[in-house]
Write a protein that holds these residues in place. Structure first.
Motif, PDB file in Angstrom:
ATOM      1  N   ALA A 105       0.819  -1.208   0.000  1.00 20.11           N
ATOM      2  CA  ALA A 105       0.000   0.000   0.000  1.00 20.11           C
ATOM      3  C   ALA A 105       0.857   1.264   0.000  1.00 20.11           C
ATOM      4  N   MET A 108       2.238   1.822  -3.450  1.00 24.49           N
ATOM      5  CA  MET A 108       1.213   2.441  -4.302  1.00 24.49           C
ATOM      6  C   MET A 108       1.163   3.948  -4.082  1.00 24.49           C
ATOM      7  N   THR A 109       1.232   4.341  -2.825  1.00 21.55           N
ATOM      8  CA  THR A 109       1.198   5.768  -2.502  1.00 21.55           C
ATOM      9  C   THR A 109       2.401   6.488  -3.085  1.00 21.55           C
ATOM     10  N   LYS A 112       2.473   7.319  -6.831  1.00 21.71           N
ATOM     11  CA  LYS A 112       1.686   8.484  -7.252  1.00 21.71           C
ATOM     12  C   LYS A 112       2.233   9.795  -6.693  1.00 21.71           C
ATOM     13  N   TRP A 129      -1.863  -3.800  -5.700  1.00 26.33           N
ATOM     14  CA  TRP A 129      -3.217  -4.000  -5.175  1.00 26.33           C
ATOM     15  C   TRP A 129      -3.630  -5.475  -5.255  1.00 26.33           C
ATOM     16  N   LEU A 165      -5.176   1.593   4.451  1.00 26.60           N
ATOM     17  CA  LEU A 165      -5.960   1.427   3.226  1.00 26.60           C
ATOM     18  C   LEU A 165      -7.130   2.402   3.206  1.00 26.60           C
ATOM     19  N   ARG A 168      -5.383   6.078   2.632  1.00 26.00           N
ATOM     20  CA  ARG A 168      -4.749   6.420   1.356  1.00 26.00           C
ATOM     21  C   ARG A 168      -5.431   5.809   0.124  1.00 26.00           C
ATOM     22  N   HIS A 169      -6.168   4.722   0.319  1.00 19.12           N
ATOM     23  CA  HIS A 169      -6.704   4.010  -0.846  1.00 19.12           C
ATOM     24  C   HIS A 169      -8.188   3.684  -0.684  1.00 19.12           C
ATOM     25  N   ASP A 171     -10.586   4.655  -2.335  1.00 19.77           N
ATOM     26  CA  ASP A 171     -11.235   4.452  -3.627  1.00 19.77           C
ATOM     27  C   ASP A 171     -11.234   2.987  -4.053  1.00 19.77           C
ATOM     28  N   ARG A 172     -10.358   2.197  -3.454  1.00 14.84           N
ATOM     29  CA  ARG A 172     -10.285   0.770  -3.794  1.00 14.84           C
ATOM     30  C   ARG A 172     -11.331  -0.060  -3.049  1.00 14.84           C
TER      31      ARG A 172
END
Length: 200
Positions: A105, A108-109, A112, A129, A165, A168-169, A171-172
């Motif tokens: 995770a 992934m951050t 971007k 992911w 998660l 930061r994520h 949207d997933r």
């Protein structure tokens, strides 16, 4: 002792929750710093040449880094039960799984936030992911006994990972398709240690 941390770091959160859970949060001064893989910022690289968080300074063993090293120290130093001897390797295995979710995770951050848009790889991000979702599926299907066992370092790590998660994520939508994990996360999120360390 001084803990170099960042309120967004799931690994630092894991360590701070560890201090909370062994009733030793008053033994450490948390110092928030900023840095990333390409710019160490004000992370104390003289103490941790990797330029990573968390970093614990002032222990009887000098400076310690890596969340698993620090939480093992906390457990022994404070006579805690974060690593129960009755199921030590299961606990360490689940901690490693949760740490792996955090690793993916965070990568992934950084993809971007650190790389320019023209150099970002959607394949890379999606691949991370896949690892996370596969791990969540395994926990959902096979970890009922673990989720319901006495609170230990693996639960702290998983709670920190799931909180990251959300942070930061979101949207997933990791909660979709993982109702047991969702329910468990909602419950442990109410612990004072987790409330006090919610990422920001």
């Amino acid at each position: 002792m001084k803990l170099y941390s960042n309120p967004a770091s799931p690994f630092a959160r894991k360590v701070i929750v560890g201090f909370w859970e062994v009733n030793a949060i008053n033994e450490v001064e948390v110092i928030n710093v900023i840095g990333n893989p390409v710019d160490s910022g004000d992370i104390p690289i003289t103490e941790n040449p990797l330029g990573k968080l968390p970093t614990l300074v002032g222990t009887p063993f000098g400076t310690l880094y890596d969340s698993r090293v620090i939480t093992q120290f906390i457990d022994r130093h404070c006579d805690g039960d974060l690593y129960p001897s009755s199921n030590l390797f299961e606990t360490m295995k689940m901690e490693a799984l949760a740490d792996g979710i955090m690793d993916a995770a965070v990568l992934m951050t950084y993809e971007k936030r650190v790389r320019s848009e023209d150099k970002q790889s959607k394949v890379w991000v999606d691949g991370q992911w896949v690892k996370i979702n596969r791990s969540l599926d395994a926990l959902e299907s096979n970890a009922k006994e673990f989720l319901n066992s006495s609170f230990n370092i693996a639960h702290i790590a998983l709670g920190s990972a799931l909180g990251y998660l959300d942070f930061r994520h979101s949207d997933r939508a990791w909660r979709s398709g993982h109702p047991k994990l969702n329910e468990w996360c909602e419950e442990i999120s109410q612990r004072p240690s987790m409330v006090a360390t919610k990422p920001e």
